[in-house]
Design a protein around this motif. Sequence first.
Motif, PDB file in Angstrom:
ATOM      1  N   THR A 297     108.223   1.869  16.039  1.00  0.00           N
ATOM      2  CA  THR A 297     107.813   2.360  14.719  1.00  0.00           C
ATOM      3  C   THR A 297     107.365   3.818  14.756  1.00  0.00           C
ATOM      4  O   THR A 297     107.187   4.430  13.706  1.00  0.00           O
ATOM      5  CB  THR A 297     106.675   1.493  14.145  1.00  0.00           C
ATOM      6  N   ALA A 298     107.147   4.374  15.945  1.00  0.00           N
ATOM      7  CA  ALA A 298     106.780   5.783  16.069  1.00  0.00           C
ATOM      8  C   ALA A 298     107.029   6.238  17.498  1.00  0.00           C
ATOM      9  O   ALA A 298     106.972   5.439  18.443  1.00  0.00           O
ATOM     10  CB  ALA A 298     105.314   6.018  15.701  1.00  0.00           C
ATOM     11  N   THR A 299     107.350   7.532  17.644  1.00  0.00           N
ATOM     12  CA  THR A 299     107.549   8.121  18.974  1.00  0.00           C
ATOM     13  C   THR A 299     106.742   9.408  19.055  1.00  0.00           C
ATOM     14  O   THR A 299     106.855  10.279  18.193  1.00  0.00           O
ATOM     15  CB  THR A 299     109.038   8.420  19.229  1.00  0.00           C
ATOM     16  N   ILE A 300     105.910   9.520  20.057  1.00  0.00           N
ATOM     17  CA  ILE A 300     105.022  10.676  20.231  1.00  0.00           C
ATOM     18  C   ILE A 300     105.487  11.478  21.439  1.00  0.00           C
ATOM     19  O   ILE A 300     105.666  10.925  22.529  1.00  0.00           O
ATOM     20  CB  ILE A 300     103.563  10.218  20.450  1.00  0.00           C
ATOM     21  N   ASP A 301     105.685  12.768  21.256  1.00  0.00           N
ATOM     22  CA  ASP A 301     106.028  13.659  22.366  1.00  0.00           C
ATOM     23  C   ASP A 301     104.723  14.147  22.985  1.00  0.00           C
ATOM     24  O   ASP A 301     103.948  14.865  22.359  1.00  0.00           O
ATOM     25  CB  ASP A 301     106.852  14.837  21.845  1.00  0.00           C
ATOM     26  N   THR A 302     104.472  13.773  24.239  1.00  0.00           N
ATOM     27  CA  THR A 302     103.182  14.082  24.866  1.00  0.00           C
ATOM     28  C   THR A 302     103.099  15.495  25.417  1.00  0.00           C
ATOM     29  O   THR A 302     102.012  16.038  25.584  1.00  0.00           O
ATOM     30  CB  THR A 302     102.893  13.107  26.018  1.00  0.00           C
ATOM     31  N   GLY A 303     104.240  16.093  25.758  1.00  0.00           N
ATOM     32  CA  GLY A 303     104.216  17.414  26.377  1.00  0.00           C
ATOM     33  C   GLY A 303     103.964  17.363  27.876  1.00  0.00           C
ATOM     34  O   GLY A 303     103.916  18.406  28.537  1.00  0.00           O
ATOM     35  N   TYR A 304     103.800  16.162  28.425  1.00  0.00           N
ATOM     36  CA  TYR A 304     103.627  16.016  29.873  1.00  0.00           C
ATOM     37  C   TYR A 304     104.995  15.897  30.545  1.00  0.00           C
ATOM     38  O   TYR A 304     105.967  15.441  29.943  1.00  0.00           O
ATOM     39  CB  TYR A 304     102.820  14.762  30.211  1.00  0.00           C
ATOM     40  N   GLY A 305     105.029  16.262  31.811  1.00  0.00           N
ATOM     41  CA  GLY A 305     106.241  15.991  32.581  1.00  0.00           C
ATOM     42  C   GLY A 305     106.386  14.504  32.806  1.00  0.00           C
ATOM     43  O   GLY A 305     107.452  13.923  32.616  1.00  0.00           O
ATOM     44  N   ASN A 306     105.281  13.869  33.178  1.00  0.00           N
ATOM     45  CA  ASN A 306     105.283  12.434  33.439  1.00  0.00           C
ATOM     46  C   ASN A 306     103.978  11.821  32.927  1.00  0.00           C
ATOM     47  O   ASN A 306     102.985  11.770  33.659  1.00  0.00           O
ATOM     48  CB  ASN A 306     105.428  12.139  34.941  1.00  0.00           C
ATOM     49  N   PRO A 307     103.930  11.342  31.692  1.00  0.00           N
ATOM     50  CA  PRO A 307     102.714  10.658  31.214  1.00  0.00           C
ATOM     51  C   PRO A 307     102.566   9.308  31.904  1.00  0.00           C
ATOM     52  O   PRO A 307     103.556   8.602  32.112  1.00  0.00           O
ATOM     53  CB  PRO A 307     102.976  10.487  29.718  1.00  0.00           C
TER      54      PRO A 307
ATOM     55  N   ASP B 196      96.428   5.339  14.603  1.00  0.00           N
ATOM     56  CA  ASP B 196      97.331   6.495  14.560  1.00  0.00           C
ATOM     57  C   ASP B 196      96.873   7.639  15.468  1.00  0.00           C
ATOM     58  O   ASP B 196      97.339   8.768  15.327  1.00  0.00           O
ATOM     59  CB  ASP B 196      97.495   6.992  13.128  1.00  0.00           C
ATOM     60  N   GLN B 197      95.954   7.364  16.404  1.00  0.00           N
ATOM     61  CA  GLN B 197      95.516   8.378  17.364  1.00  0.00           C
ATOM     62  C   GLN B 197      95.394   7.751  18.753  1.00  0.00           C
ATOM     63  O   GLN B 197      94.776   6.687  18.894  1.00  0.00           O
ATOM     64  CB  GLN B 197      94.172   8.986  16.958  1.00  0.00           C
ATOM     65  N   VAL B 198      95.996   8.423  19.738  1.00  0.00           N
ATOM     66  CA  VAL B 198      95.950   7.896  21.098  1.00  0.00           C
ATOM     67  C   VAL B 198      95.575   9.001  22.081  1.00  0.00           C
ATOM     68  O   VAL B 198      95.962  10.166  21.924  1.00  0.00           O
ATOM     69  CB  VAL B 198      97.307   7.278  21.529  1.00  0.00           C
ATOM     70  N   TRP B 199      94.778   8.610  23.092  1.00  0.00           N
ATOM     71  CA  TRP B 199      94.511   9.496  24.221  1.00  0.00           C
ATOM     72  C   TRP B 199      95.610   9.286  25.260  1.00  0.00           C
ATOM     73  O   TRP B 199      96.046   8.156  25.503  1.00  0.00           O
ATOM     74  CB  TRP B 199      93.159   9.188  24.848  1.00  0.00           C
ATOM     75  N   THR B 200      96.056  10.400  25.869  1.00  0.00           N
ATOM     76  CA  THR B 200      97.075  10.316  26.909  1.00  0.00           C
ATOM     77  C   THR B 200      96.678  11.216  28.074  1.00  0.00           C
ATOM     78  O   THR B 200      95.864  12.135  27.929  1.00  0.00           O
ATOM     79  CB  THR B 200      98.453  10.778  26.380  1.00  0.00           C
ATOM     80  N   CYS B 201      97.269  10.943  29.224  1.00  0.00           N
ATOM     81  CA  CYS B 201      97.103  11.856  30.359  1.00  0.00           C
ATOM     82  C   CYS B 201      98.377  11.836  31.185  1.00  0.00           C
ATOM     83  O   CYS B 201      99.145  10.872  31.164  1.00  0.00           O
ATOM     84  CB  CYS B 201      95.883  11.505  31.212  1.00  0.00           C
TER      85      CYS B 201
ATOM     86  N   PRO C 114      95.532  18.764  31.142  1.00  0.00           N
ATOM     87  CA  PRO C 114      94.349  18.123  30.546  1.00  0.00           C
ATOM     88  C   PRO C 114      94.705  16.842  29.812  1.00  0.00           C
ATOM     89  O   PRO C 114      95.860  16.593  29.459  1.00  0.00           O
ATOM     90  CB  PRO C 114      93.834  19.187  29.573  1.00  0.00           C
ATOM     91  N   MET C 115      93.674  16.026  29.531  1.00  0.00           N
ATOM     92  CA  MET C 115      93.840  14.839  28.699  1.00  0.00           C
ATOM     93  C   MET C 115      94.022  15.281  27.246  1.00  0.00           C
ATOM     94  O   MET C 115      93.394  16.237  26.800  1.00  0.00           O
ATOM     95  CB  MET C 115      92.611  13.941  28.842  1.00  0.00           C
ATOM     96  N   LYS C 116      94.903  14.578  26.508  1.00  0.00           N
ATOM     97  CA  LYS C 116      95.219  14.984  25.141  1.00  0.00           C
ATOM     98  C   LYS C 116      95.007  13.839  24.166  1.00  0.00           C
ATOM     99  O   LYS C 116      95.356  12.680  24.446  1.00  0.00           O
ATOM    100  CB  LYS C 116      96.686  15.414  25.045  1.00  0.00           C
ATOM    101  N   LEU C 117      94.431  14.176  22.996  1.00  0.00           N
ATOM    102  CA  LEU C 117      94.366  13.247  21.874  1.00  0.00           C
ATOM    103  C   LEU C 117      95.448  13.652  20.884  1.00  0.00           C
ATOM    104  O   LEU C 117      95.447  14.766  20.364  1.00  0.00           O
ATOM    105  CB  LEU C 117      92.983  13.291  21.208  1.00  0.00           C
ATOM    106  N   LEU C 118      96.395  12.733  20.634  1.00  0.00           N
ATOM    107  CA  LEU C 118      97.553  13.029  19.789  1.00  0.00           C
ATOM    108  C   LEU C 118      97.620  12.038  18.638  1.00  0.00           C
ATOM    109  O   LEU C 118      97.189  10.879  18.757  1.00  0.00           O
ATOM    110  CB  LEU C 118      98.849  12.925  20.609  1.00  0.00           C
ATOM    111  N   ASN C 119      98.204  12.496  17.491  1.00  0.00           N
ATOM    112  CA  ASN C 119      98.470  11.559  16.409  1.00  0.00           C
ATOM    113  C   ASN C 119      99.929  11.110  16.476  1.00  0.00           C
ATOM    114  O   ASN C 119     100.687  11.526  17.366  1.00  0.00           O
ATOM    115  CB  ASN C 119      98.109  12.156  15.044  1.00  0.00           C
ATOM    116  N   LEU C 120     100.336  10.283  15.526  1.00  0.00           N
ATOM    117  CA  LEU C 120     101.692   9.724  15.560  1.00  0.00           C
ATOM    118  C   LEU C 120     102.767  10.775  15.336  1.00  0.00           C
ATOM    119  O   LEU C 120     103.944  10.539  15.648  1.00  0.00           O
ATOM    120  CB  LEU C 120     101.829   8.606  14.519  1.00  0.00           C
ATOM    121  N   GLN C 121     102.371  11.935  14.807  1.00  0.00           N
ATOM    122  CA  GLN C 121     103.339  13.010  14.588  1.00  0.00           C
ATOM    123  C   GLN C 121     103.366  13.989  15.766  1.00  0.00           C
ATOM    124  O   GLN C 121     103.912  15.087  15.650  1.00  0.00           O
ATOM    125  CB  GLN C 121     102.986  13.766  13.297  1.00  0.00           C
ATOM    126  N   SER C 122     102.773  13.609  16.888  1.00  0.00           N
ATOM    127  CA  SER C 122     102.740  14.415  18.132  1.00  0.00           C
ATOM    128  C   SER C 122     101.839  15.638  17.997  1.00  0.00           C
ATOM    129  O   SER C 122     101.897  16.553  18.834  1.00  0.00           O
ATOM    130  CB  SER C 122     104.149  14.864  18.543  1.00  0.00           C
TER     131      SER C 122
END
Length: 552
Positions: free
Chosen positions: A293-303, A312-317, A322-330
């Motif tokens: 239902t959604a695809t988020i581009d994290t900007g990491y080489g390997n999340p 609609d908000q997720v933490w990623t690393c 750095p660790m990133k908080l992203l919404n569904l629109q990346s």
Amino acid sequence: MHPRRSAQEVLLCDLCETVPLQSHCELCNINLCVNCAGKHVSDSSKRHKVVPFLHRKSTNYHKCPDHADKHCEIYCEKCGIPVCLTCVTSGKHKGHDISDILEKVSAKTESLQKDLKELETRIYPRYEEMASNVETEKAEIETKYGKLTTDADEQGEILHREITAIVNRRKSAIAEMKTKHLDALNKNTEEITQKITELKQIMSDLKSILKSNDVSLTSTYKSRNSEFRTLPPKVRVTVPSFSAQKINKYQLNEMFGSLSPLSINTEHGDTMKSAEAVSSPPVKPLLDEPRVTATIDTGYGNPYSVSCLSEDQVWTCGEKKPMKLLNLQSKLLTSIQTKSGGQPYDIAVTRDGDLVYTDTSNNTLNLIKNKQIQTVITLQGWRSRNVCCTAGNDLLVTMISDDLKQSKVVRYSSSTETQSIQFDVQGRPLYSSGISTKSISENRNLDICMADWGAKAVVVVNQSGKLRFRYTGHPSNTKQSFTPRGITTDSQSHILTADDDNDRIHILDQDGQFLRYIHCGLQDPFGLCVDIRDNLFVAEWGTAKVKKIQYL
């Protein structure tokens, strides 16, 4: 005698007071004739219980403490006590909600029956099971501690043999030195003895010459005194000394070997839910065709990790960023670098919405609150790996020993260790050794679920740390061996684990039974989490994306 009771003991209906009674209402505690009984039960506002008079239950009314001649036939809801009619009419309980004492007793009796049933069928058997497990463990103690004693004896024998060998080598060296010392002295003695023999002969010859007055012998004599004035060399040998090292008891104790400390942890007891609470949440059946239902581009080489802050908000690393908080629109909402400057190993969101992360560069567990980083735990002898937050707001942390030979799960309440899970009831390791990922999640039934990549298994223990089952994959359509990475659980007590080598998610029930796969075109699924509506978020190692998937 009651005015309606005659000498012939004829008992009349309490309502019409003219016809002999035949029935009794246990709820209202009145006696009824046939006609009145029919009218009485027609009142649907109460659950009347009319029985034959001879089968009635006797009611033991409590005497009123304020009015000795009265019985407490009424229950004051506000005060929570039985009262008599006089108490009510006297004004002490004026305006209070009251009810019939028998109705209250009936409701209480039903509650007591429920309590008794729960105690007999659910609670007491668990206590019996726990007592049995303790007795089993006590029986195993003799064997385990006997082995410890045997190991200590064997180590002592080894050290005794080594010490005896050392003593024998030293004694042999001493004997060899003594022989060399005596040989040197004997040789010196021989040289001196030879000179003494020569001196005796010269002295005898001189005496003979002097006595003979022989001119020839006297004139040809040559003195050797100068030769003997130089005494033979004296051999000096120093007896070797023995420098005994002072015995360092601490070092000797360490050399002998050490015992790991006795760890007696009072673990969280399983809190059994009430019969009402045990009822299942609304059933959400699995979709035949899960969908992205959604695809988020994290900007990491390997999340490699993802944790939901909201729907609609997720933490990623990911690697080296750095660790990133992203919404569904990346869109990047927040970015936070670790305190050490290195990359986090894993992240999780607490029930309060704060972020926690493990840092393997300095073996710490850290909490981020209002963008401020607090180091909660610093490990000694162990390395932190994966982390999750429990329903009780505790933290479960997987870790490995510095020598990479041991793994365990530790529960922390705030910064206090309250539980350590490492071995099964036979004393065997529950988890694989080595540096492999060991993602962790707590299920709705409070089971602790680990995706043990090194063991190629999902290992599930109950809240007390007792092994429930291991899941090693489903045999159908497997391209490669089962390689569990991320793990999460949902409101239905499903266990979801990422099988990255086979590009899919396995869904299990709470008892480890395989239900189905989620494919959705996944590539190297790694980190997993679910939001409060049971949407699945998957961090893909191979695409640098996080996918939101509806599967229920």
